[in-house]
Design a protein around this motif. Structure first.
Motif, short mmCIF file in Angstrom:
data_model
loop_
_atom_site.label_atom_id
_atom_site.label_comp_id
_atom_site.label_asym_id
_atom_site.label_seq_id
_atom_site.Cartn_x
_atom_site.Cartn_y
_atom_site.Cartn_z
N GLN A 77 34.54 -44.68 -61.81
CA GLN A 77 34.41 -46.09 -61.45
C GLN A 77 34.48 -47.02 -62.66
OE1 GLN A 77 31.18 -46.77 -58.58
NE2 GLN A 77 31.25 -44.59 -58.14
N ASN A 105 32.34 -50.28 -55.05
CA ASN A 105 33.15 -49.43 -55.93
C ASN A 105 32.88 -47.96 -55.66
OD1 ASN A 105 34.67 -51.34 -57.76
ND2 ASN A 105 32.58 -52.11 -57.95
N MET A 108 34.79 -47.08 -52.64
CA MET A 108 36.21 -46.90 -52.97
C MET A 108 36.43 -45.52 -53.58
SD MET A 108 37.35 -50.49 -54.68
CE MET A 108 37.11 -52.06 -53.88
N GLN A 109 35.57 -45.15 -54.51
CA GLN A 109 35.69 -43.85 -55.18
C GLN A 109 35.55 -42.71 -54.18
OE1 GLN A 109 32.86 -41.61 -55.95
NE2 GLN A 109 34.22 -40.17 -56.94
N TRP A 119 40.33 -48.18 -46.53
CA TRP A 119 39.98 -49.59 -46.67
C TRP A 119 38.48 -49.75 -46.87
CZ3 TRP A 119 43.33 -53.61 -47.05
CH2 TRP A 119 44.67 -53.36 -46.70
N VAL A 120 38.09 -50.68 -47.73
CA VAL A 120 36.69 -51.00 -47.99
C VAL A 120 36.52 -52.51 -47.84
CG1 VAL A 120 34.85 -51.02 -49.73
CG2 VAL A 120 36.42 -49.08 -49.60
N SER A 137 39.85 -54.16 -49.35
CA SER A 137 40.79 -53.56 -50.29
C SER A 137 41.20 -52.17 -49.82
CB SER A 137 40.18 -53.45 -51.69
OG SER A 137 40.11 -54.71 -52.30
N TYR A 138 42.47 -51.92 -49.99
CA TYR A 138 43.04 -50.60 -49.72
C TYR A 138 43.07 -49.85 -51.04
CZ TYR A 138 46.58 -47.04 -48.81
OH TYR A 138 47.26 -45.85 -48.71
N VAL A 139 42.59 -48.61 -51.03
CA VAL A 139 42.63 -47.77 -52.23
C VAL A 139 43.36 -46.47 -51.93
CG1 VAL A 139 40.56 -48.77 -53.26
CG2 VAL A 139 40.33 -46.77 -51.79
N GLY A 150 44.16 -49.86 -56.18
CA GLY A 150 43.76 -50.68 -55.04
C GLY A 150 44.37 -52.05 -55.09
#
Length: 155
Positions: A77, A105, A108-109, A119-120, A137-139, A150
């Motif tokens: 991260q 974050n 996302m990780q 997606w987050v 956000s797309y990661v 992302g």
């Protein structure tokens, strides 16, 4: 005649100003975010991370568009690249919470680890603003690498 010319100049200025405001307010879409993330991952695989990062940092980068941008974090991260805020590069994002206390974050990780993408939702300031706005956000994890890419949309 001078008055007509002055009115024409004023209307022209107003038109250009309004057009600029409209363009500046144009919003990215979910589909664009997914496409740009996948394009950036493909660039990393093809040219290497440093070349992709250099492309991201170029003025008028294709990876900074409308109200969105690419960012890259490692699996610990730490921000390793950011399309609009280079001051975040090298900083740990582990302890960063949004205004609701969400440690986005970490989420996302986790998505980047398994299933590898997703997606987050969280709250984050738009570029150039201080007040946070709802964002998604797309990661996507870069295959075989220790980082994920992302991009997000502001709702």
């Amino acid at each position: 005649m001078k008055r007509a010319a002055m009115v024409l100049v004023c209307f022209s200025f107003l038109f250009v100003f309004c057009l600029g405001v409209t363009v500046a307010q144009e919003k990215a879409t979910k589909d664009e975010c997914v496409a740009k993330v996948k394009e950036f991952v493909a660039l990393i695989k093809q040219a290497g991370f440093e070349a992709a990062k250099a492309k991201l940092m170029e003025p008028n980068s294709p990876f900074v568009w409308k109200d969105s941008y690419i960012f890259v974090q490692d699996m610990d991260q730490t921000m390793v690249a950011h399309g609009v805020n280079p001051k975040l590069v090298g900083k740990s994002m582990k302890a960063i919470k949004d205004i609701n206390g969400k440690m986005f974050n970490g989420e996302m990780q986790q998505l980047a680890t398994s299933p590898g993408e997703g997606w987050v939702s969280y709250v984050w300031p738009k570029p150039g603003e201080k007040e946070p706005s709802p964002k998604m956000s797309y990661v996507l994890r870069v295959p075989g690498e220790n980082y994920f890419v992302g991009a997000g949309i502001y709702e």
